[in-house]
Design a protein around this motif. Structure first.
Motif, PDB file in Angstrom:
ATOM      1  N   PHE A 192       3.517   9.535  -4.654  1.00  0.00           N
ATOM      2  CA  PHE A 192       3.593  10.072  -3.270  1.00  0.00           C
ATOM      3  C   PHE A 192       2.057  10.148  -3.006  1.00  0.00           C
ATOM      4  O   PHE A 192       1.774  10.000  -1.576  1.00  0.00           O
ATOM      5  N   VAL A 193       1.213  10.440  -3.894  1.00  0.00           N
ATOM      6  CA  VAL A 193      -0.322  10.533  -3.510  1.00  0.00           C
ATOM      7  C   VAL A 193      -0.644   9.222  -2.942  1.00  0.00           C
ATOM      8  O   VAL A 193      -1.619   9.210  -1.769  1.00  0.00           O
ATOM      9  N   ASN A 194      -0.311   8.342  -3.517  1.00  0.00           N
ATOM     10  CA  ASN A 194      -0.658   6.778  -3.160  1.00  0.00           C
ATOM     11  C   ASN A 194      -0.136   6.645  -1.866  1.00  0.00           C
ATOM     12  O   ASN A 194      -1.070   6.060  -0.823  1.00  0.00           O
ATOM     13  N   VAL A 195       0.938   6.770  -1.476  1.00  0.00           N
ATOM     14  CA  VAL A 195       1.506   6.448  -0.124  1.00  0.00           C
ATOM     15  C   VAL A 195       0.851   7.308   0.883  1.00  0.00           C
ATOM     16  O   VAL A 195       0.412   6.942   2.146  1.00  0.00           O
ATOM     17  N   THR A 196       0.527   8.531   0.585  1.00  0.00           N
ATOM     18  CA  THR A 196      -0.196   9.399   1.535  1.00  0.00           C
ATOM     19  C   THR A 196      -1.493   8.940   1.876  1.00  0.00           C
ATOM     20  O   THR A 196      -1.952   8.865   2.847  1.00  0.00           O
ATOM     21  N   HIS A 197      -2.441   8.614   0.664  1.00  0.00           N
ATOM     22  CA  HIS A 197      -3.664   7.915   0.623  1.00  0.00           C
ATOM     23  C   HIS A 197      -3.744   6.612   1.652  1.00  0.00           C
ATOM     24  O   HIS A 197      -4.516   6.647   2.448  1.00  0.00           O
ATOM     25  N   TRP A 198      -2.680   5.885   1.282  1.00  0.00           N
ATOM     26  CA  TRP A 198      -2.721   4.456   2.004  1.00  0.00           C
ATOM     27  C   TRP A 198      -2.334   4.614   3.691  1.00  0.00           C
ATOM     28  O   TRP A 198      -3.250   4.029   4.457  1.00  0.00           O
ATOM     29  N   ILE A 199      -1.479   5.479   3.982  1.00  0.00           N
ATOM     30  CA  ILE A 199      -1.220   5.687   5.239  1.00  0.00           C
ATOM     31  C   ILE A 199      -2.215   6.536   5.889  1.00  0.00           C
ATOM     32  O   ILE A 199      -2.603   6.022   7.245  1.00  0.00           O
ATOM     33  N   ALA A 200      -3.044   7.122   5.325  1.00  0.00           N
ATOM     34  CA  ALA A 200      -4.309   8.185   5.709  1.00  0.00           C
ATOM     35  C   ALA A 200      -5.421   7.179   6.114  1.00  0.00           C
ATOM     36  O   ALA A 200      -6.308   7.403   7.002  1.00  0.00           O
ATOM     37  N   THR A 201      -5.638   5.932   5.094  1.00  0.00           N
ATOM     38  CA  THR A 201      -6.974   5.633   5.203  1.00  0.00           C
ATOM     39  C   THR A 201      -6.901   4.027   5.485  1.00  0.00           C
ATOM     40  O   THR A 201      -8.058   3.425   5.481  1.00  0.00           O
ATOM     41  N   GLY A 202      -5.493   3.302   5.077  1.00  0.00           N
ATOM     42  CA  GLY A 202      -5.374   2.090   5.151  1.00  0.00           C
ATOM     43  C   GLY A 202      -5.521   1.441   6.289  1.00  0.00           C
ATOM     44  O   GLY A 202      -5.168   1.880   7.688  1.00  0.00           O
ATOM     45  N   ASP A 203      -6.136   0.089   6.692  1.00  0.00           N
ATOM     46  CA  ASP A 203      -6.245  -0.759   7.740  1.00  0.00           C
ATOM     47  C   ASP A 203      -4.986  -1.516   7.762  1.00  0.00           C
ATOM     48  O   ASP A 203      -3.920  -1.300   6.846  1.00  0.00           O
ATOM     49  N   GLU A 204      -4.592  -2.336   8.824  1.00  0.00           N
ATOM     50  CA  GLU A 204      -3.447  -3.008   9.115  1.00  0.00           C
ATOM     51  C   GLU A 204      -3.281  -4.041   7.761  1.00  0.00           C
ATOM     52  O   GLU A 204      -1.897  -4.168   7.498  1.00  0.00           O
ATOM     53  N   LYS A 205      -4.255  -4.584   7.343  1.00  0.00           N
ATOM     54  CA  LYS A 205      -3.928  -5.624   5.958  1.00  0.00           C
ATOM     55  C   LYS A 205      -3.386  -4.903   5.127  1.00  0.00           C
ATOM     56  O   LYS A 205      -2.338  -5.243   4.286  1.00  0.00           O
ATOM     57  N   THR A 206      -3.963  -3.582   4.646  1.00  0.00           N
ATOM     58  CA  THR A 206      -3.601  -2.819   3.672  1.00  0.00           C
ATOM     59  C   THR A 206      -1.946  -2.421   3.809  1.00  0.00           C
ATOM     60  O   THR A 206      -1.264  -2.604   3.100  1.00  0.00           O
ATOM     61  N   LEU A 207      -1.772  -1.797   5.144  1.00  0.00           N
ATOM     62  CA  LEU A 207      -0.574  -1.335   5.417  1.00  0.00           C
ATOM     63  C   LEU A 207       0.585  -2.505   5.367  1.00  0.00           C
ATOM     64  O   LEU A 207       1.859  -2.181   5.223  1.00  0.00           O
ATOM     65  N   ALA A 208       0.209  -3.630   5.509  1.00  0.00           N
ATOM     66  CA  ALA A 208       1.130  -4.683   5.824  1.00  0.00           C
ATOM     67  C   ALA A 208       1.658  -4.916   4.278  1.00  0.00           C
ATOM     68  O   ALA A 208       2.487  -5.749   3.950  1.00  0.00           O
ATOM     69  N   GLN A 209       0.874  -4.557   3.233  1.00  0.00           N
ATOM     70  CA  GLN A 209       0.992  -4.968   1.839  1.00  0.00           C
ATOM     71  C   GLN A 209       1.677  -3.460   1.216  1.00  0.00           C
ATOM     72  O   GLN A 209       1.744  -3.328  -0.036  1.00  0.00           O
ATOM     73  N   LEU A 210       2.009  -2.678   1.963  1.00  0.00           N
ATOM     74  CA  LEU A 210       2.498  -1.134   1.396  1.00  0.00           C
ATOM     75  C   LEU A 210       3.609  -1.292   0.271  1.00  0.00           C
ATOM     76  O   LEU A 210       3.604  -0.904  -0.823  1.00  0.00           O
ATOM     77  N   THR A 211       4.827  -2.147   0.522  1.00  0.00           N
ATOM     78  CA  THR A 211       5.631  -2.211  -0.337  1.00  0.00           C
ATOM     79  C   THR A 211       5.405  -2.851  -1.940  1.00  0.00           C
ATOM     80  O   THR A 211       5.609  -2.163  -2.887  1.00  0.00           O
ATOM     81  N   ASP A 212       4.448  -3.769  -1.943  1.00  0.00           N
ATOM     82  CA  ASP A 212       3.743  -4.515  -2.958  1.00  0.00           C
ATOM     83  C   ASP A 212       2.954  -3.566  -3.684  1.00  0.00           C
ATOM     84  O   ASP A 212       2.777  -3.259  -4.743  1.00  0.00           O
ATOM     85  N   LEU A 213       2.032  -2.666  -2.955  1.00  0.00           N
ATOM     86  CA  LEU A 213       1.318  -1.619  -3.422  1.00  0.00           C
ATOM     87  C   LEU A 213       1.760  -0.564  -4.048  1.00  0.00           C
ATOM     88  O   LEU A 213       1.525  -0.077  -5.087  1.00  0.00           O
ATOM     89  N   LEU A 214       3.204  -0.056  -3.577  1.00  0.00           N
ATOM     90  CA  LEU A 214       3.853   0.927  -4.174  1.00  0.00           C
ATOM     91  C   LEU A 214       4.509   0.414  -5.288  1.00  0.00           C
ATOM     92  O   LEU A 214       4.530   1.175  -6.286  1.00  0.00           O
ATOM     93  N   ASP A 215       4.865  -0.904  -5.515  1.00  0.00           N
ATOM     94  CA  ASP A 215       5.405  -1.577  -6.550  1.00  0.00           C
ATOM     95  C   ASP A 215       4.505  -1.527  -7.864  1.00  0.00           C
ATOM     96  O   ASP A 215       4.808  -1.184  -8.732  1.00  0.00           O
ATOM     97  N   ALA A 216       3.018  -1.758  -7.434  1.00  0.00           N
ATOM     98  CA  ALA A 216       2.229  -1.860  -8.411  1.00  0.00           C
ATOM     99  C   ALA A 216       1.656  -0.608  -8.755  1.00  0.00           C
ATOM    100  O   ALA A 216       1.392  -0.363 -10.241  1.00  0.00           O
ATOM    101  N   GLY A 217       1.722   0.531  -8.095  1.00  0.00           N
ATOM    102  CA  GLY A 217       1.344   1.687  -8.308  1.00  0.00           C
ATOM    103  C   GLY A 217       2.326   2.374  -9.009  1.00  0.00           C
ATOM    104  O   GLY A 217       1.867   3.236  -9.826  1.00  0.00           O
ATOM    105  N   ARG A 218       3.667   2.060  -9.092  1.00  0.00           N
ATOM    106  CA  ARG A 218       4.531   2.726  -9.728  1.00  0.00           C
ATOM    107  C   ARG A 218       4.378   2.252 -11.306  1.00  0.00           C
ATOM    108  O   ARG A 218       4.646   3.117 -12.126  1.00  0.00           O
ATOM    109  N   GLY A 219       3.885   1.017 -11.476  1.00  0.00           N
ATOM    110  CA  GLY A 219       3.646   0.521 -12.858  1.00  0.00           C
ATOM    111  C   GLY A 219       2.613   1.373 -13.418  1.00  0.00           C
ATOM    112  O   GLY A 219       2.552   1.756 -14.609  1.00  0.00           O
TER     113      GLY A 219
END
Length: 305
Positions: A192-219
């Motif tokens: 939950f912190v990660n998704v908040t952080h990425w929405i608050a600070t991420g650029d479009e390239k980051t946000l386009a990878q959000l699903t993969d980032l959340l999968d990696a973050g869960r690991g």
């Protein structure tokens, strides 16, 4: 007399960078002091001592040091809110109805509701929601943010059940095995912190990878769960918390699983770095910083009950 060699310029550069990150943490602490002053009902227990605020701000500063204090404000405040939620669920809730009230209040806020008077946890979440709503990407990514919040709250409620409900007569067990326990690692709030952080600070390239980032973050979240448990077994036993070490026959099982999960996460992050290097670094730094931090300290202060 032999003169001690002076540090090389590169060492000076590294120390200067560490100083800058520490200053970033100081800015974060001062902001969290404002939060606790504005929400005294949430943070009046002894475990919310000045060291906890410092630890939260320092962690965020070191895992995302390329941001400014203003950019990290929502992230740092969200981490503190997760601690407040954990306290409400794990230590203040006395019944299933208490848990249901926390979950219902918070999900209502995620859906846009104004908290009722006296709903202090929901009020702080509403503050975070409203600040996050100033970020353009939040409008379209809000369902993902809400889903991560729901996952965290459901996992916290599930752990409360494990600790407090009677043994299941059909299975003969109440507590989970290690696999189920790790599957419930969303209760830590890391994702939950990660998704908040990425929405608050991420650029479009980051946000386009959000699903993969959340999968990696869960690991990574599973790794952090075990790192925490190995370091806090004594406190968890004293406070009545679940701990991976209480679910296995011996600590070697937890150490082996931690090594396995860490190697898997590092490999996943190496692949992710080819597409999203900064956020892969952010997740790698979570593993490294948490491992170092728990060698010497814990986040919570002394319990006052």
């Amino acid at each position: 007399m032999t003169e001690t060699p002076r540090p090389a310029p590169a060492a000076h550069d590294a120390i200067a960078e560490q100083g800058r990150v520490c200053a970033l943490a100081v800015r974060g602490v001062r902001d969290l002091q404002e939060v606790t002053a504005d929400h005294p009902e949430l943070f009046d227990a002894a475990p919310f001592d000045p060291a906890l605020l410092s630890s939260v701000a320092t962690t965020v500063a070191f895992i995302a040091p390329w941001h400014s204090a203003a950019e990290l404000r929502i992230t740092t405040r969200t981490v503190l809110w997760v601690f407040a939620t954990d306290w409400q669920v794990d230590y203040l809730a006395r019944s299933v109805d208490d848990i249901r009230k926390v979950v219902t209040d918070c999900l209502a806020v995620a859906d846009g509701a104004t908290p009722a008077p006296g709903r202090h946890l929901a009020r702080l979440l509403a503050d975070l929601r409203d600040e996050l709503a100033t970020v353009p990407a939040f409008a379209r990514l809000r369902p993902i943010w809400r889903d991560e919040l729901a996952r965290m709250l459901a996992a916290m409620a599930r752990e409360w059940d494990w600790k407090n409900l009677p043994t299941d007569p059909t299975t003969g067990r109440r507590l989970p095995d290690l696999d189920r326990y790790l599957d419930n690692a969303d209760n830590s709030g890391s994702s939950f912190v990660n998704v908040t952080h990425w929405i608050a600070t991420g650029d479009e390239k980051t946000l386009a990878q959000l699903t993969d980032l959340l999968d990696a973050g869960r690991g990574v979240q599973r790794v952090l769960r075990l790192v925490n448990d190995l370091a806090t077994q004594g406190r968890d036993a004293e406070w009545g918390d679940l701990n991976a070490l209480s679910l296995v026959d011996g600590p070697a099982q937890v150490h082996d699983r931690l090594a396995e999960l860490t190697a898997r996460s590092r490999g996943d992050l190496a692949a992710l770095a080819e597409r999203c290097p900064r956020q892969a670094d952010y997740l790698n730094r979570q593993i490294s910083f948490t491992g170092g931090f728990y060698q010497l300290s814990d986040f919570w202060g002394v319990r006052d009950e």
